[in-house]
Design a protein around this motif. Sequence first.
Motif, short mmCIF file in Angstrom:
data_model
loop_
_atom_site.label_atom_id
_atom_site.label_comp_id
_atom_site.label_asym_id
_atom_site.label_seq_id
_atom_site.Cartn_x
_atom_site.Cartn_y
_atom_site.Cartn_z
N LYS A 9 0.79 -1.22 0.00
CA LYS A 9 0.00 0.00 0.00
C LYS A 9 0.83 1.28 0.00
O LYS A 9 0.29 2.35 -0.14
CB LYS A 9 -0.93 0.09 1.20
N ASN A 30 -2.88 4.93 -7.59
CA ASN A 30 -2.99 5.84 -6.45
C ASN A 30 -4.28 6.64 -6.53
O ASN A 30 -4.31 7.79 -6.90
CB ASN A 30 -1.78 6.78 -6.47
N ASP A 35 -2.87 12.95 -9.43
CA ASP A 35 -1.70 13.63 -8.86
C ASP A 35 -0.54 13.62 -9.86
O ASP A 35 -0.35 12.67 -10.59
CB ASP A 35 -1.23 12.93 -7.59
N TRP A 36 0.26 14.70 -9.84
CA TRP A 36 1.52 14.69 -10.56
C TRP A 36 2.42 13.63 -9.94
O TRP A 36 2.25 13.30 -8.76
CB TRP A 36 2.20 16.05 -10.43
N LEU B 80 3.14 21.46 2.71
CA LEU B 80 3.72 20.48 1.79
C LEU B 80 4.55 19.43 2.53
O LEU B 80 4.46 18.24 2.21
CB LEU B 80 4.60 21.19 0.75
N GLU B 87 1.62 11.13 2.86
CA GLU B 87 1.70 10.23 1.70
C GLU B 87 2.55 9.00 1.95
O GLU B 87 2.35 7.95 1.35
CB GLU B 87 2.26 11.00 0.49
N GLY B 90 0.65 5.92 2.60
CA GLY B 90 -0.14 5.26 1.58
C GLY B 90 -1.43 5.96 1.18
O GLY B 90 -2.28 5.35 0.55
N SER B 92 -3.00 9.15 -1.09
CA SER B 92 -2.54 10.06 -2.15
C SER B 92 -2.85 11.50 -1.76
O SER B 92 -3.72 11.77 -0.93
CB SER B 92 -3.22 9.72 -3.47
N ARG B 93 -2.13 12.41 -2.38
CA ARG B 93 -2.33 13.83 -2.12
C ARG B 93 -3.76 14.23 -2.45
O ARG B 93 -4.42 14.94 -1.70
CB ARG B 93 -1.34 14.64 -2.96
N GLU B 94 -4.23 13.74 -3.59
CA GLU B 94 -5.56 14.16 -4.03
C GLU B 94 -6.65 13.69 -3.08
O GLU B 94 -7.56 14.45 -2.74
CB GLU B 94 -5.82 13.61 -5.44
N GLU B 95 -6.51 12.45 -2.61
CA GLU B 95 -7.45 11.92 -1.63
C GLU B 95 -7.51 12.81 -0.40
O GLU B 95 -8.59 13.14 0.10
CB GLU B 95 -6.91 10.57 -1.13
N ASN B 98 -9.18 16.07 -1.15
CA ASN B 98 -10.62 15.87 -1.31
C ASN B 98 -11.32 15.79 0.04
O ASN B 98 -12.43 16.30 0.20
CB ASN B 98 -10.90 14.58 -2.09
N ARG B 296 -2.98 22.14 -13.65
CA ARG B 296 -2.40 20.84 -13.30
C ARG B 296 -2.47 19.89 -14.50
O ARG B 296 -1.50 19.20 -14.81
CB ARG B 296 -3.13 20.23 -12.09
#
Lengths: 125, 321
Positions: A9, A30, A35-36, B80, B87, B90, B92-95, B98, B296
């Motif tokens: 994970k 992911n 994401d980048w 950041l 991260e 496990g 993600s940044r987007e999660e 959100n 982005r």
Amino acid sequence: MFSNIFYGKNYYGDFGESGATDTDQAGKENKPGNDWPLWEVFIRSKQGLDHKHAGSLHAADAQMAIENARDVYTRRNEGISIWVVESRHIHASNPDEAGSLFDPANDKVYRHPTFYDLPDAVKHM
Amino acid sequence: MQMHDLEKIFADKIATEIKIEPRDWMPDAYRKTLVRQISQHAHSEVVGMLPEGNWITRAPSLKRKAILLAKIQDEAGHGLYLYSAAETLGVSREETINELHNGKAKYSSIFNYPTLTWADIGAIGWLVDGAAIMNQVMLCRTSYGPYARAMVRICKEESFHQRQGFDILYTLSKGSDDQKTMCQDAINRWWWPSLMMFGPKDADSPHTDQSMKWKIKRMTNDELRQRFVDMIAEQVKVLGMVLPDPKLTWNDERKHYDFGEIDWAEFWQVVKGYGPCNKQRIATRKNAWDNGAWVREAALAHAQKRKSRTDTHPSQNAAAA
């Protein structure tokens, strides 16, 4: 292998070999997945010293990663040189196997200078 | 290896002060607690930029403006560092982002109060950052390696924030009567919310006990709050101002300041989303995120296009040296 269940994970730079294969598709895996890519940042604090891991960040490409690293990790003259590498390219040893991996070094005390008793007459050795 | 062996290895590490690193086995609940706490911390840094951003264009001098900009940029950096630490567990940044936007994740309630005057920028630096530093100094010794490392970096940068805040208030406290009034008014409004930053009382804090056992936290909410009160009660004398608490008195037996009761009804109201600026803060963040979406996407498309070009015509890539 049992350990895969636990390491699968993590999508951080610190991958094992199994982790690295898993995450060749990590960008997509992911969730939700826009994401980048993730980059690891290494900073040389001054001329004559090694680059040292500073942290990680997201960027679309290497140039952006370097520019972002400058803004995030060197706002107070912490560096004179930056390396970035995409996290998925880093391979790491498995912490579970650290015992057997580093064991050969444990019982070889004769590798250290303090192992040898020298006569007091010997100076500067 | 059996499950209980893994649990024992983990417990031994915690007991002997060995940091837990991302690929080490850890209990799911430990991971979840860290994700919740670190992402909440990251969100606080990012949302924390908004009340201060309100005064960039109205800072009283170019010097003050440059300092405020530098401070706010630091907060973005701190966000950041912390998102990156989250991260490693496990998510993600987007999660993570959100969850801030849909209200699942919280951030520090203090940022739901408005900045009405320039003195508020001073009070934020002195009181809000001062309270945050108490917590963050403790977290430099937290048991999870990436979180601890982010905290060390943050603490190094944060001490200028508190000083610049005090400096703003100190200048006002030496100024005209209006400026003195403004200074006292800001202290009055920010004092109690700052005390709330340490969270509920230990008896009402559901996570404290387990977090202390895992050494994620090293001190309880009440211990940190007391330490903060003791520090500020002395510093406020230098400003020639007072803290808005009639019950604040030195207790010679305890060697600590006694202080009045926090308005817990207000605390819970703001936590639940009904503070003065909750809606505005989230709306601003969402707006920034949505309006940045095309950037982005475009950056990614551009990078992919350039990559496909260099793949067909490999060029002289500068070797790392």
